[in-house]
Write a protein that holds these residues in place. Sequence first.
Motif, PDB file in Angstrom:
ATOM      1  N   SER A 108       0.852  -1.197   0.000  1.00  0.00           N
ATOM      2  CA  SER A 108       0.000   0.000   0.000  1.00  0.00           C
ATOM      3  C   SER A 108       0.876   1.231   0.000  1.00  0.00           C
ATOM      4  CB  SER A 108      -0.922   0.024   1.230  1.00  0.00           C
ATOM      5  OG  SER A 108      -0.166   0.261   2.410  1.00  0.00           O
ATOM      6  N   HIS A 109       0.287   2.358  -0.378  1.00  0.00           N
ATOM      7  CA  HIS A 109       1.042   3.611  -0.336  1.00  0.00           C
ATOM      8  C   HIS A 109       1.365   3.999   1.104  1.00  0.00           C
ATOM      9  CE1 HIS A 109      -3.083   4.988   0.368  1.00  0.00           C
ATOM     10  NE2 HIS A 109      -2.591   6.121   0.829  1.00  0.00           N
ATOM     11  N   ARG A 110       0.527   3.576   2.063  1.00  0.00           N
ATOM     12  CA  ARG A 110       0.818   3.851   3.472  1.00  0.00           C
ATOM     13  C   ARG A 110       2.077   3.104   3.920  1.00  0.00           C
ATOM     14  NH1 ARG A 110      -3.165   6.130   6.733  1.00  0.00           N
ATOM     15  NH2 ARG A 110      -4.466   7.479   5.420  1.00  0.00           N
TER      16      ARG A 110
ATOM     17  N   THR B 224      -9.063   7.786  -2.231  1.00  0.00           N
ATOM     18  CA  THR B 224      -9.889   7.702  -3.433  1.00  0.00           C
ATOM     19  C   THR B 224      -9.102   7.209  -4.641  1.00  0.00           C
ATOM     20  OG1 THR B 224      -9.429  10.038  -3.936  1.00  0.00           O
ATOM     21  CG2 THR B 224     -11.382   9.548  -2.602  1.00  0.00           C
ATOM     22  N   SER B 225      -7.767   7.430  -4.626  1.00  0.00           N
ATOM     23  CA  SER B 225      -6.944   6.993  -5.763  1.00  0.00           C
ATOM     24  C   SER B 225      -6.178   5.707  -5.461  1.00  0.00           C
ATOM     25  CB  SER B 225      -5.970   8.103  -6.165  1.00  0.00           C
ATOM     26  OG  SER B 225      -5.147   8.481  -5.067  1.00  0.00           O
ATOM     27  N   ALA B 226      -6.430   5.094  -4.309  1.00  0.00           N
ATOM     28  CA  ALA B 226      -5.812   3.802  -3.969  1.00  0.00           C
ATOM     29  C   ALA B 226      -6.671   2.701  -4.580  1.00  0.00           C
ATOM     30  CB  ALA B 226      -5.684   3.636  -2.457  1.00  0.00           C
ATOM     31  N   SER B 227      -6.242   2.187  -5.738  1.00  0.00           N
ATOM     32  CA  SER B 227      -7.096   1.289  -6.511  1.00  0.00           C
ATOM     33  C   SER B 227      -7.380  -0.027  -5.790  1.00  0.00           C
ATOM     34  CB  SER B 227      -6.452   1.016  -7.869  1.00  0.00           C
ATOM     35  OG  SER B 227      -5.132   0.503  -7.707  1.00  0.00           O
ATOM     36  N   LYS B 228      -6.400  -0.573  -5.069  1.00  0.00           N
ATOM     37  CA  LYS B 228      -6.637  -1.851  -4.381  1.00  0.00           C
ATOM     38  C   LYS B 228      -7.659  -1.698  -3.264  1.00  0.00           C
ATOM     39  CE  LYS B 228      -2.647  -3.528  -3.142  1.00  0.00           C
ATOM     40  NZ  LYS B 228      -1.793  -4.572  -2.540  1.00  0.00           N
ATOM     41  N   LEU B 229      -7.659  -0.542  -2.584  1.00  0.00           N
ATOM     42  CA  LEU B 229      -8.638  -0.319  -1.525  1.00  0.00           C
ATOM     43  C   LEU B 229     -10.047  -0.293  -2.111  1.00  0.00           C
ATOM     44  CD1 LEU B 229      -9.413   0.432   1.381  1.00  0.00           C
ATOM     45  CD2 LEU B 229      -9.044   2.837   0.766  1.00  0.00           C
TER      46      LEU B 229
ATOM     47  N   ARG C 197       2.138  -6.030   5.889  1.00  0.00           N
ATOM     48  CA  ARG C 197       2.624  -4.800   6.497  1.00  0.00           C
ATOM     49  C   ARG C 197       1.627  -4.285   7.532  1.00  0.00           C
ATOM     50  NH1 ARG C 197       7.258  -3.132   3.559  1.00  0.00           N
ATOM     51  NH2 ARG C 197       7.400  -1.635   5.265  1.00  0.00           N
ATOM     52  N   ILE C 198       2.135  -3.952   8.723  1.00  0.00           N
ATOM     53  CA  ILE C 198       1.274  -3.447   9.798  1.00  0.00           C
ATOM     54  C   ILE C 198       0.657  -2.116   9.411  1.00  0.00           C
ATOM     55  CG2 ILE C 198       1.269  -2.636  12.187  1.00  0.00           C
ATOM     56  CD1 ILE C 198       3.384  -4.699  12.832  1.00  0.00           C
ATOM     57  N   ALA C 199       1.439  -1.264   8.697  1.00  0.00           N
ATOM     58  CA  ALA C 199       0.894   0.029   8.267  1.00  0.00           C
ATOM     59  C   ALA C 199      -0.321  -0.162   7.370  1.00  0.00           C
ATOM     60  CB  ALA C 199       1.978   0.823   7.540  1.00  0.00           C
ATOM     61  N   THR C 200      -0.279  -1.177   6.513  1.00  0.00           N
ATOM     62  CA  THR C 200      -1.419  -1.464   5.641  1.00  0.00           C
ATOM     63  C   THR C 200      -2.618  -1.938   6.451  1.00  0.00           C
ATOM     64  OG1 THR C 200       0.079  -2.056   3.829  1.00  0.00           O
ATOM     65  CG2 THR C 200      -2.184  -2.853   3.680  1.00  0.00           C
ATOM     66  N   LEU C 201      -2.375  -2.811   7.428  1.00  0.00           N
ATOM     67  CA  LEU C 201      -3.469  -3.305   8.268  1.00  0.00           C
ATOM     68  C   LEU C 201      -4.138  -2.160   9.018  1.00  0.00           C
ATOM     69  CD1 LEU C 201      -1.783  -6.516   9.750  1.00  0.00           C
ATOM     70  CD2 LEU C 201      -3.548  -6.435   7.983  1.00  0.00           C
ATOM     71  N   ASP C 202      -3.331  -1.280   9.592  1.00  0.00           N
ATOM     72  CA  ASP C 202      -3.902  -0.147  10.331  1.00  0.00           C
ATOM     73  C   ASP C 202      -4.715   0.762   9.400  1.00  0.00           C
ATOM     74  OD1 ASP C 202      -2.740  -1.084  12.643  1.00  0.00           O
ATOM     75  OD2 ASP C 202      -0.966   0.194  12.484  1.00  0.00           O
ATOM     76  N   TRP C 203      -4.221   0.957   8.186  1.00  0.00           N
ATOM     77  CA  TRP C 203      -4.938   1.790   7.210  1.00  0.00           C
ATOM     78  C   TRP C 203      -6.265   1.145   6.819  1.00  0.00           C
ATOM     79  CZ3 TRP C 203      -4.425   0.843   1.505  1.00  0.00           C
ATOM     80  CH2 TRP C 203      -5.139   1.795   0.761  1.00  0.00           C
ATOM     81  N   LEU C 204      -6.249  -0.146   6.556  1.00  0.00           N
ATOM     82  CA  LEU C 204      -7.488  -0.844   6.207  1.00  0.00           C
ATOM     83  C   LEU C 204      -8.484  -0.796   7.363  1.00  0.00           C
ATOM     84  CD1 LEU C 204      -6.124  -4.010   4.336  1.00  0.00           C
ATOM     85  CD2 LEU C 204      -7.072  -1.913   3.338  1.00  0.00           C
ATOM     86  N   ALA C 205      -7.970  -0.942   8.591  1.00  0.00           N
ATOM     87  CA  ALA C 205      -8.860  -0.900   9.758  1.00  0.00           C
ATOM     88  C   ALA C 205      -9.519   0.461   9.916  1.00  0.00           C
ATOM     89  CB  ALA C 205      -8.076  -1.251  11.019  1.00  0.00           C
TER      90      ALA C 205
ATOM     91  N   ASP D 234      -2.252  -8.086  -0.238  1.00  0.00           N
ATOM     92  CA  ASP D 234      -0.991  -8.088  -0.975  1.00  0.00           C
ATOM     93  C   ASP D 234      -0.398  -9.488  -0.897  1.00  0.00           C
ATOM     94  OD1 ASP D 234      -0.671  -6.440   1.733  1.00  0.00           O
ATOM     95  OD2 ASP D 234       1.117  -7.690   1.543  1.00  0.00           O
ATOM     96  N   LEU D 235       0.120  -9.960  -1.992  1.00  0.00           N
ATOM     97  CA  LEU D 235       0.621 -11.329  -2.041  1.00  0.00           C
ATOM     98  C   LEU D 235       1.949 -11.449  -1.304  1.00  0.00           C
ATOM     99  CD1 LEU D 235      -0.108 -12.538  -5.674  1.00  0.00           C
ATOM    100  CD2 LEU D 235      -1.240 -13.217  -3.570  1.00  0.00           C
ATOM    101  N   PRO D 236       2.068 -12.399  -0.394  1.00  0.00           N
ATOM    102  CA  PRO D 236       3.380 -12.659   0.223  1.00  0.00           C
ATOM    103  C   PRO D 236       4.386 -13.103  -0.828  1.00  0.00           C
ATOM    104  CG  PRO D 236       1.597 -13.758   1.420  1.00  0.00           C
ATOM    105  CD  PRO D 236       1.015 -13.270   0.137  1.00  0.00           C
ATOM    106  N   TRP D 237       5.628 -12.723  -0.641  1.00  0.00           N
ATOM    107  CA  TRP D 237       6.663 -13.110  -1.593  1.00  0.00           C
ATOM    108  C   TRP D 237       7.117 -14.540  -1.375  1.00  0.00           C
ATOM    109  CZ3 TRP D 237      10.333  -9.298  -4.226  1.00  0.00           C
ATOM    110  CH2 TRP D 237       9.618  -8.193  -4.672  1.00  0.00           C
ATOM    111  N   SER D 238       6.741 -15.118  -0.264  1.00  0.00           N
ATOM    112  CA  SER D 238       7.101 -16.506   0.023  1.00  0.00           C
ATOM    113  C   SER D 238       5.959 -17.423  -0.388  1.00  0.00           C
ATOM    114  CB  SER D 238       7.398 -16.682   1.518  1.00  0.00           C
ATOM    115  OG  SER D 238       7.464 -18.046   1.852  1.00  0.00           O
TER     116      SER D 238
END
Length: 551
Positions: A387-389, A437-442, A468-476, A542-546
Amino acid sequence: MPVATPDKLLSLIAPGAQVVVRDEEWLVRAIEPTSADGVKVRCVGTSTLVRDAEATFLTKLDNVAPLRPEETRLTADLSPRFRASRLYLEAVLRKTPVPANQTGLALADRHLLKRLDYQRRAAHKAIAGLRPRLLIADAVGLGKTLEVGLILAELIRRGRGDRILVVTPRHILEQFQHELWTRFAIPLVRLDSDGIAKVRREIPANRNPFSHYRRAIISIDTLKNAGRYRHHLEGIHWDAVVIDECHNLVNRGTLNNQLARVLAPRTEALLLTSATPHNGDPESFAELIRLLDPTAIADPTNIDAADIDHLYVRRHKAHDEVAAEVRADWADRLQPQPLLIEASDAENAMFAELANTWIHPASGTAPTSGKGRTLFPWTLFKAALSSHRALGETIVARRNTLAKRDTPDEGTNTAAIATEDAALQRLGELNAAIDDTSASKLTALIEQLREIGVDPRSNTRVVVFSERIATLDWLAATVPKALKLKDSDVRVLHGGMADVRQMDVISEFGLAESGVKLLLTGDMASEGVNLHRQCHHLIHFDLPWSLITIE
């Protein structure tokens, strides 16, 4: 003045005798005459306060009082039909160890679980060896916890499982504890952060906290603090140690590996569990096997499966043993549905800058400096794909690090630091132009959640993964508002939370009456956590790289 042991009692003090010294009960291990201080009596504690503590007493300095069988007081059994006596005798019979030469399972049909022979084969393999040391590497869903429970129950029945330590990731402490208690009647005291604090309040400061309870389960995150707990662990011996998700132990030099190296030689039985024990590196796998048997692998580059066959079990869902018993019970796994998202103009501008300056620069070199400069561009890329966050948080953290290094000290390349900081500033400005509004995945996530029926009146439950924790907090902060969900409908779970809070969130999501509709979690929940009981959909934001994490 010290009270010496009367001479008439010295003949009653022998190895195996029980004695009372300083108001505590002890079992005599050995005695040795001395020239001036009487008899040296080596003991191990049996009463609550001194249990398993070793001590040495001198009969000229302490009153070592033997417990004499002839002084036993008999009490009449007045219970109906001598119920109390019969219960006592039954308890004695149950505690009588099974002979060592009896390798068949003694408690096979006495547990609360479905009879599956492939799980019993793992238990039999562990019991049949001189030392029960086994890597249980069955695939996800085959019941590694149940196999551990079968083995521990058999060890207890054989008198070889008095002291048990289970080490797990902190987010599955309660789950593991619940399975062993409800299915096998094996009580484990949960020593999470609150549990250890409670023990320390109850025992003297110089007592070993791990000798206070005979069977305990503790988080590897708590226990791996070598400086805080290592001297306690080195002073105690276990009958059985279980380490769950043992693939976290393979890297030498890590705190997890150091912990395993302390525990492995101090236990008779060692059980390691992991659905992914081999990461493709023979050295790492050899490190895992050497915890079980240091002599099993002579050359890590040439591992012969026959040499270590007695040390592991590995089955998957299509394995002959497994498929014959439970294949019909499993529904076929649905194919994942990839959703292709078209990036917004603001996102395209950010990704173009990231690609042209950091990932594939025209000069051939990214504007990075210092340690890790070759990997940092990919760190930015991974954060941006989340995410951009997350990317913004990574940029700020890196610029703060550069600011600390930008000093006139000898050897500091201030020009390279300035170049990298300027490039990060440009990337940060483009990233800051991305909003909700411009975050397409959201936008796509919210549309998908609406499509599958997530709303305040539905019972549909969804797990959303992000690394990413920053992404989780943003989604929440954004998704519940868009779906008009209440705060009680959403929970966040990640490794930065306290262990007690993690277990509360997992437990709450698994209860039908809790009302939690959306669980936003990091990849820590991919290790051993049962999220399927009340879950209908799984979404990777977001897809894990593993590939292992995805599996």
